[in-house]
Design an enzyme around this catalytic site. Structure first.
Site, mmCIF file in Angstrom:
data_model
loop_
_atom_site.group_PDB
_atom_site.id
_atom_site.type_symbol
_atom_site.label_atom_id
_atom_site.label_comp_id
_atom_site.label_asym_id
_atom_site.label_seq_id
_atom_site.Cartn_x
_atom_site.Cartn_y
_atom_site.Cartn_z
ATOM 1 C CB THR A 1 16.249 45.698 98.351
ATOM 2 O OG1 THR A 1 15.755 44.476 97.875
ATOM 3 C CG2 THR A 1 15.221 46.362 99.179
ATOM 4 C CD GLU B 1 24.234 42.507 98.848
ATOM 5 O OE1 GLU B 1 23.409 42.663 99.769
ATOM 6 O OE2 GLU B 1 24.075 41.676 97.935
ATOM 7 C CB THR C 1 19.349 46.073 104.675
ATOM 8 O OG1 THR C 1 19.558 46.474 103.312
ATOM 9 C CG2 THR C 1 17.934 46.427 105.100
ATOM 10 C CE LYS D 1 18.263 49.191 102.141
ATOM 11 N NZ LYS D 1 17.879 47.860 101.512
ATOM 12 C CG ASN E 1 23.460 38.379 98.107
ATOM 13 O OD1 ASN E 1 22.386 38.883 98.382
ATOM 14 N ND2 ASN E 1 24.447 39.064 97.556
ATOM 15 C CB SER F 1 23.663 33.584 108.871
ATOM 16 O OG SER F 1 23.478 32.640 107.837
#
Length: 409
Positions: free
Chosen positions: A193, A280, A156, A182, A404, A409
């Site tokens: 996640t 991230e 993702t 992942k 995040n 978007s």
């Protein structure tokens, strides 16, 4: 950019006899990206898993738990990205079941023999029609050497696919352990996640698989954190095709059982650490070891307090040796009878704190030198026992907020 993480070489990912993977573009959320994966298992395979402890868990998690608890012989997994099918109520369960029914028809097996998995945006309706339309493409792509493509297909917000493989010898026979994972954000174990899938052809007695996957999770995926959030969809599945021609493993404490356990844990830890390296916005990979505790649980409390502290994580991003923040986190970790005068703190080779206070020989420039590294080890000594544990985390950067804030978007 990921911290010392590279795209896995497909040739390094050994196929697992009895396991095939197929990947396609179904347009679940975005066009022109691999987002639907099917994994098939030969008859006689065994499957076990651990799942999120978030009580608000996704529809596919509920179905997976139900089918594994019922003892169904699992023959296939179906995984979509882009849509978590979480926060979708009864309709989400209906759609997860419909996905399994559609795949079962094409594979000529029972829907109860299929485990569904989803990851992506929460509270959006699962587009079953797109998934059903994509299944023939995934099935046509089934092959045993598709692990690298599958690692990409389950991503993702990951920037790189994550995969690992090991081979060991059991009873003179080569046995393979290969896996993919992942995850990049919303990571806090319980499960961390994230999705993780590890397969082996080891001939292990099926009822031992749950203990093995639980142990592997506890020292890998349940020892990582990026942002402290526990996802609705976390799943870690261990599959054994049992195709290897060695004597059946009936005891995890036997020599063969220990060798298999070590290989499964090694692959699981590699996959878990890859998630942290690809956190991230991460710029630094941080290992936090807390030792000298009375129990492993209190060591974990202290390690997670450090790993979850926004003040600690932002200091590491800035390479600012404001290391009193680490001591403060240990202090509020919930160890009620902690003696602060026994605390020791090391930053890699730099001895920062001794007997609860600043080490007289510590120099701030030494702390800053370590904090500028891309890989850092924090070691805290509680000096109240012999237990220890390690948690892996990353820093918290400006990019984490941007990623995040713009996720949908």
């Amino acid at each position: 950019m990921p911290v010392n993480l590279s795209v896995p070489n497909p040739s390094d990912l050994h196929p697992v006899p009895g396991v095939q993977l197929g990947i396609t573009m179904a347009g679940v959320r975005k066009a022109n990206r691999r987002d639907l994966t099917v994994i098939t298992l030969d008859e006689g395979s065994a499957v076990a898993g651990v799942f999120t402890k978030n009580r608000y868990c996704a529809a596919p998690v509920q179905l997976c738990r139900e089918r594994l608890a019922a003892g169904s012989e699992i023959r296939a997994l179906v995984i979509n990205t882009g849509n978590a099918n979480a926060g979708t109520g009864e309709d989400g369960l209906v759609r997860a079941r419909a996905t399994c029914i559609a795949l079962a028809r094409q594979l000529s097996i029972s829907p109860e023999q299929i485990l569904p998995f989803s990851t992506g945006v929460i509270m959006e309706t699962l587009p079953v029609d797109r998934i059903e339309a994509g299944l023939p493409g995934a099935i046509a792509d089934l092959k045993p050497d598709n692990w690298a493509a599958a690692a990409e297909g389950i991503m993702t917000t990951d920037t790189l696919p994550k995969a690992a493989s090991r081979q060991i010898t059991l009873g003179g026979v080569t046995v393979t352990v290969t896996g993919i994972s992942k995850g990049a954000g919303m990571i806090r174990p319980n499960m961390a996640t994230m999705l993780g899938y590890v397969a082996t052809d080891a001939n292990i007695r099926p009822d031992l698989l749950q203990a093995l996957v639980t142990e592997a999770a506890n020292v890998s995926f349940n020892r990582i954190t990026i942002d402290g959030d526990t996802s609705t969809n976390d799943s870690f599945v261990l599959m054994a095709s049992r195709k290897a021609a060695h004597a059946e493993i009936t005891d995890l404490d036997s020599a063969e059982g220990r060798a298999l356990r070590e290989a499964v844990i090694a692959v699981s830890q590699h996959l878990a650490q890859a998630i942290v390296r690809d956190g991230e916005g991460a710029t630094k990979f941080i290992a936090i070891t807390v030792e000298g505790g009375r129990t492993e649980d209190e060591c974990a409390k202290a390690a997670y307090a450090i790993a979850h502290s926004p003040l600690v994580k932002t200091a590491f991003f800035a390479s600012d040796p404001n290391l009193g923040r680490i001591l403060a986190a240990v202090g509020y970790a919930g160890i009620d009878d902690l003696d602060q005068n026994l605390i020791e703190l090391h930053l890699d080779d730099v001895h920062v704190v001794t007997k609860g206070g600043r080490n007289p020989s510590y120099r701030e420039e030494d702390g800053q030198r370590v904090m500028k590294q891309s890989e850092i080890t924090i070691r805290v000594g509680l000096n109240r026992g012999t237990a220890k544990t390690t948690v892996w985390t990353c820093d918290l950067s400006h990019d984490y907020v941007s990623i995040n804030a713009d996720y949908r978007s």
